[in-house]
Structures are given as structure tokens and as C-alpha cells.
Design an enzyme around this catalytic site. Structure first.
Site, PDB file in Angstrom:
ATOM      1  N   ARG A   1     -17.977 -45.513 -29.193  1.00 11.27           N
ATOM      2  CA  ARG A   1     -16.997 -44.409 -29.060  1.00 11.27           C
ATOM      3  C   ARG A   1     -17.635 -43.076 -29.446  1.00 11.27           C
ATOM      4  O   ARG A   1     -17.406 -42.055 -28.807  1.00 11.27           O
ATOM      5  CB  ARG A   1     -15.780 -44.653 -29.955  1.00 11.27           C
ATOM      6  CG  ARG A   1     -15.101 -45.997 -29.753  1.00 11.27           C
ATOM      7  CD  ARG A   1     -13.993 -45.975 -28.705  1.00 11.27           C
ATOM      8  NE  ARG A   1     -13.309 -47.252 -28.676  1.00 11.27           N
ATOM      9  CZ  ARG A   1     -13.645 -48.285 -27.894  1.00 11.27           C
ATOM     10  NH1 ARG A   1     -14.639 -48.164 -27.036  1.00 11.27           N
ATOM     11  NH2 ARG A   1     -12.989 -49.425 -27.942  1.00 11.27           N
TER      12      ARG A   1
ATOM     13  N   GLU B   1      -3.396 -61.441 -32.098  1.00  6.08           N
ATOM     14  CA  GLU B   1      -3.786 -60.651 -30.917  1.00  6.08           C
ATOM     15  C   GLU B   1      -4.589 -61.469 -29.917  1.00  6.08           C
ATOM     16  O   GLU B   1      -5.806 -61.598 -30.040  1.00  6.08           O
ATOM     17  CB  GLU B   1      -4.602 -59.425 -31.339  1.00  6.08           C
ATOM     18  CG  GLU B   1      -5.033 -58.579 -30.140  1.00  6.08           C
ATOM     19  CD  GLU B   1      -5.848 -57.337 -30.513  1.00  6.08           C
ATOM     20  OE1 GLU B   1      -6.178 -57.152 -31.691  1.00  6.08           O
ATOM     21  OE2 GLU B   1      -6.163 -56.568 -29.594  1.00  6.08           O
TER      22      GLU B   1
ATOM     23  N   LYS C   1       0.427 -59.002 -31.005  1.00  9.91           N
ATOM     24  CA  LYS C   1      -0.223 -57.833 -30.393  1.00  9.91           C
ATOM     25  C   LYS C   1      -0.815 -58.250 -29.049  1.00  9.91           C
ATOM     26  O   LYS C   1      -1.964 -58.691 -28.977  1.00  9.91           O
ATOM     27  CB  LYS C   1      -1.306 -57.299 -31.337  1.00  9.91           C
ATOM     28  CG  LYS C   1      -2.113 -56.138 -30.759  1.00  9.91           C
ATOM     29  CD  LYS C   1      -2.879 -55.398 -31.831  1.00  9.91           C
ATOM     30  CE  LYS C   1      -3.802 -54.360 -31.245  1.00  9.91           C
ATOM     31  NZ  LYS C   1      -4.363 -53.455 -32.248  1.00  9.91           N
TER      32      LYS C   1
ATOM     33  N   SER D   1      -3.756 -50.921 -26.448  1.00  7.79           N
ATOM     34  CA  SER D   1      -3.815 -50.043 -25.262  1.00  7.79           C
ATOM     35  C   SER D   1      -4.867 -50.524 -24.273  1.00  7.79           C
ATOM     36  O   SER D   1      -4.712 -50.322 -23.061  1.00  7.79           O
ATOM     37  CB  SER D   1      -4.026 -48.582 -25.652  1.00  7.79           C
ATOM     38  OG  SER D   1      -5.210 -48.371 -26.374  1.00  7.79           O
ATOM     39  N   GLY D   2      -5.944 -51.127 -24.745  1.00  8.65           N
ATOM     40  CA  GLY D   2      -6.855 -51.868 -23.889  1.00  8.65           C
ATOM     41  C   GLY D   2      -7.603 -51.087 -22.827  1.00  8.65           C
ATOM     42  O   GLY D   2      -8.032 -51.671 -21.837  1.00  8.65           O
ATOM     43  N   GLY D   3      -7.728 -49.766 -23.000  1.00  6.33           N
ATOM     44  CA  GLY D   3      -8.453 -48.997 -21.991  1.00  6.33           C
ATOM     45  C   GLY D   3      -7.544 -48.263 -21.020  1.00  6.33           C
ATOM     46  O   GLY D   3      -8.016 -47.571 -20.113  1.00  6.33           O
TER      47      GLY D   3
ATOM     48  N   ARG E   1      -7.729 -46.778 -28.912  1.00  7.69           N
ATOM     49  CA  ARG E   1      -8.181 -45.676 -28.059  1.00  7.69           C
ATOM     50  C   ARG E   1      -7.065 -44.723 -27.651  1.00  7.69           C
ATOM     51  O   ARG E   1      -7.250 -43.509 -27.624  1.00  7.69           O
ATOM     52  CB  ARG E   1      -8.877 -46.242 -26.812  1.00  7.69           C
ATOM     53  CG  ARG E   1     -10.273 -46.717 -27.088  1.00  7.69           C
ATOM     54  CD  ARG E   1     -10.770 -47.637 -26.014  1.00  7.69           C
ATOM     55  NE  ARG E   1     -10.147 -48.956 -26.082  1.00  7.69           N
ATOM     56  CZ  ARG E   1     -10.398 -49.950 -25.231  1.00  7.69           C
ATOM     57  NH1 ARG E   1     -11.237 -49.753 -24.234  1.00  7.69           N
ATOM     58  NH2 ARG E   1      -9.815 -51.129 -25.387  1.00  7.69           N
TER      59      ARG E   1
HETATM   60  P1  13P Z   1      -7.129 -50.451 -28.094  1.00 10.18           P
HETATM   61  O1  13P Z   1      -5.743 -49.898 -28.206  1.00 10.18           O
HETATM   62  O2  13P Z   1      -8.190 -49.397 -27.965  1.00 10.18           O
HETATM   63  O3  13P Z   1      -7.229 -51.544 -27.071  1.00 10.18           O
HETATM   64  O4  13P Z   1      -7.452 -51.109 -29.493  1.00 10.18           O
HETATM   65  C1  13P Z   1      -6.506 -51.886 -30.112  1.00 10.18           C
HETATM   66  C2  13P Z   1      -7.163 -52.972 -30.863  1.00 10.18           C
HETATM   67  O5  13P Z   1      -7.000 -53.074 -32.057  1.00 10.18           O
HETATM   68  C3  13P Z   1      -7.994 -53.929 -30.126  1.00 10.18           C
HETATM   69  O6  13P Z   1      -8.319 -55.012 -30.940  1.00 10.18           O
END
Ligand code: 13P
Length: 337
Positions: A33, A177, A219, A261-263, A293
Site C-alpha cells: 500500500r 472472515e 466478515k 471492501s476487498g478492492g 482499503r
Molecule cells: P479490505 O476492506 O481492504 O478488503 O480489508 C479488510 C480486511 O480486513 C481484509 O482482511
């Protein structure tokens, strides 16, 4: 019946339309990042960056909890205040990632299993002693040629459930998650089918390991096409399919679902969350966010490694936090609001 402390914490993390800031990037991931904005990562710079995020004034209006990495939970702000105390002073609950990362799964080429169960009981005790009150473990379920395999789904569901049971035993609310990443060219049908299968298997494993559903958070990813898929679904379709998938798999006893959010772009992640909360009547669980992100990107771009930019960067973070909090009650009315 009185709620247990774990249940209270799980509820508190999703109450009042607040959500979670995921700031638990591994050293390698935060390095990427930083590289994206032309910065070389050092422990000092990672600390400065996280200090900027955690000390944003009034962050607790929209953020209930922050997920830390092992390095960060041991660090202090520049005035010597440990980050855990800084967060508590802000009325934010500190959390901790306890998995040790995804490694190749033997016998299943192209797939991974998340590790970190060895010694976990002792690490949970240590983190609880340091002030953490919730935990996170991320499993990765990739879509591809013949993937995911049953072996991958089973191994990751089992590890998530073992982790969740150990976290609860040690006084931490587990965030469970299982992520189906957006990488690749799969379409939204594939994502819905795989996410549904993964969640069904995760909840079967959680039941087997006697995890208390009232004292955990899920999550998940949203149901969304892969990044390289030419057909992009609109906001309403993502919301509808994600809710269909969750209704089919997530028991009503679970107090909250906090999306990754995953990108997705920052604004897209907010719009999707809002659509789910705005248009579908009462839902059995609270729907909020645990974004990395989508909360941090605008702030990181404004900060660029300089303390002089901290106030401008904090403003960006606070704006995304506020808009996502609005989306958690279906009240997001666009970026200008
Ligand atoms: P993102 O929202 O960037 O996907 O990150 C969340 C997260 O904790 C991924 O493990």
C-alpha cells in the site's frame, strides 16, 4: 437473560450504525500500500501512519473498533501512549488479527489454508491482557478452474471454527472472515454460488466447534463479479444477491455482519452497503462495515508519509467513516452529504 461480556462487545461493535476500521495489514501488505503512493515502509513510518489514523479527532462517532496487527498492538504513539490506550481514550474497542497468514494447501494447487492455530490459546491470552477485546481470522477461498475444491472449503471452515472457539474461550469476540476475493474473471453467479457454499460450510463448522453465535461477527465479501469480468452488476443487483446469499446461510442469532471492501472503490463500497440497509426492510442482523482499503485509501494518498499532511489525511478518513456509518443505516445520500 443477561448478556455475557462477549455478547455485549459483539453488539457494541455494530451498534449505532458504527463500523470497524481494519488497520491490520501485515508488514508485507502495508508495504504494498505504501509502495502504491511511492513510500518505502519502515516500522517508524508504519507507526506514524497508524498514529495519524487512530488519533483522527472524533473518529469514534463512526468507528466502534479498530483491528490491529501484532506489530501495531505493541507500538506507542509519538508521545509514548500505547496505541491500545490511545484507542480506548477515543472510546474505540481495540481488536487484533490472530491468524498468521494463508499458505499453499497441500494437494490442492492454487489454493490456500490459513494458519495460526498452534499456540493460539496463549496468544489470545496475551492479547486480551494487552487490552484487545475482539479478534480476526481471514480465510481465502479463490474462484478458478475447478476451484474452490471441497478440501479447501473444509480445511478453511475447520480452521475458522477452531479459531473462533479459542477466541471466545479467551475473552475475545471472533470476527470470522471467509473471503472470496474479487481477483479473476469469474462472474457474479460464480461468486454467489461459491460464497453461499463457503458460508454454509463455515456455519456447520462453527456449530460443530460449539461457537456461540451471539458472541461473534461475520466478515464476508459482498456478492460481486471478479475484477476482470466484463459484465458488471449494478448496485441493486449486488445488494439483492448479497442479501439472498446471507439469508440462506447466516443464522439470525449472529448479531452483526461487517463486510470487507476487498478492492471495491471507496464510493462503491459505501453505495453497496447503503443499498442493503435502505431497501430490504428489517433484517435479522445489523449490516455494517469492516473496511481496510475503502476507508484508508483516500487518507493514505493525502498523507504520503508526512506529518504536515496528517490533518488533511484525517479529514479524508473521517469523511469515509462518516459516509459508511450513514450507509450502515441506509441514510447515505451521496458524496456531498
Ligand atoms: P479490505 O476492506 O481492504 O478488503 O480489508 C479488510 C480486511 O480486513 C481484509 O482482511
Amino acid at each position: 437473560m443477561a448478556r455475557s461480556e462477549l455478547e455485549e462487545t459483539a453488539q457494541a461493535l455494530v451498534a449505532h450504525s458504527r463500523g470497524i476500521l481494519a488497520a491490520d495489514e501485515s508488514t508485507a501488505t502495508i508495504g504494498k500500500r505504501f509502495a502504491d503512493v511511492g513510500l518505502a515502509a519502515t516500522a517508524e513510518l508504519r507507526r506514524d501512519y497508524r498514529e495519524m489514523l487512530f488519533s483522527a479527532p472524533g473518529l469514534a462517532k463512526a468507528i466502534s473498533g479498530v483491528i490491529l496487527h501484532d506489530e501495531t498492538i505493541r507500538q506507542s504513539a509519538s508521545d509514548g501512549t500505547p496505541f491500545v490506550h490511545l484507542l480506548r481514550r477515543q472510546h474505540i474497542i481495540p481488536g487484533i488479527t490472530v491468524d498468521t497468514g494463508a499458505v499453499p494447501l497441500a494437494g490442492c494447487p492454487g489454493e490456500t489454508v490459513t494458519e495460526g492455530l498452534d499456540g493460539l490459546r496463549a496468544r489470545v491470552a496475551e492479547y486480551h491482557g494487552m487490552g484487545a477485546r475482539f479478534a480476526k481470522w481471514r480465510a481465502v477461498i479463490r474462484i478458478g478452474d475447478g476451484r474452490p475444491t471441497r478440501g479447501c472449503l473444509a480445511a478453511n471452515a475447520h480452521a475458522l471454527a477452531r479459531y473462533a472457539a479459542l477466541a471466545q474461550e479467551g475473552g475475545l469476540v471472533p470476527i470470522v472472515e471467509p473471503e472470496v476475493p474479487m481477483d479473476g474473471g469469474h462472474d457474479i453467479d460464480d461468486c454467489e454460488a461459491v460464497t453461499t457454499a463457503a458460508l454454509a460450510q463455515v456455519f456447520a463448522a462453527l456449530a460443530e466447534q460449539r461457537v456461540e453465535l451471539e458472541a461473534m461477527l461475520l466478515k464476508p465479501n459482498m456478492v460481486i463479479a471478479g475484477k476482470d469480468c466484463p459484465h458488471r452488476a449494478g448496485v441493486a443487483e449486488v445488494a439483492e444477491r448479497t442479501l439472498r446469499c446471507l439469508r440462506r446461510t447466516v443464522p439470525a442469532a449472529v448479531p452483526g455482519i461487517v463486510f470487507l471492501s476487498g478492492g471495491q472503490g471507496s464510493e462503491q463500497a459505501t453505495a453497496h452497503l447503503n443499498a442493503m440497509n435502505a431497501g430490504y426492510g428489517p433484517l435479522p442482523w445489523r449490516l455494517s462495515f469492516s473496511y481496510g482499503r475503502a476507508l484508508q485509501e483516500p487518507a493514505l494518498r493525502a498523507w504520503r508519509g508526512s506529518r504536515e499532511n496528517a490533518a488533511a489525511a484525517q479529514e479524508r478518513l473521517l469523511k469515509r467513516a462518516r459516509l459508511n456509518s450513514a450507509a450502515a443505516s441506509g441514510a447515505y445520500a451521496g458524496e456531498a452529504a
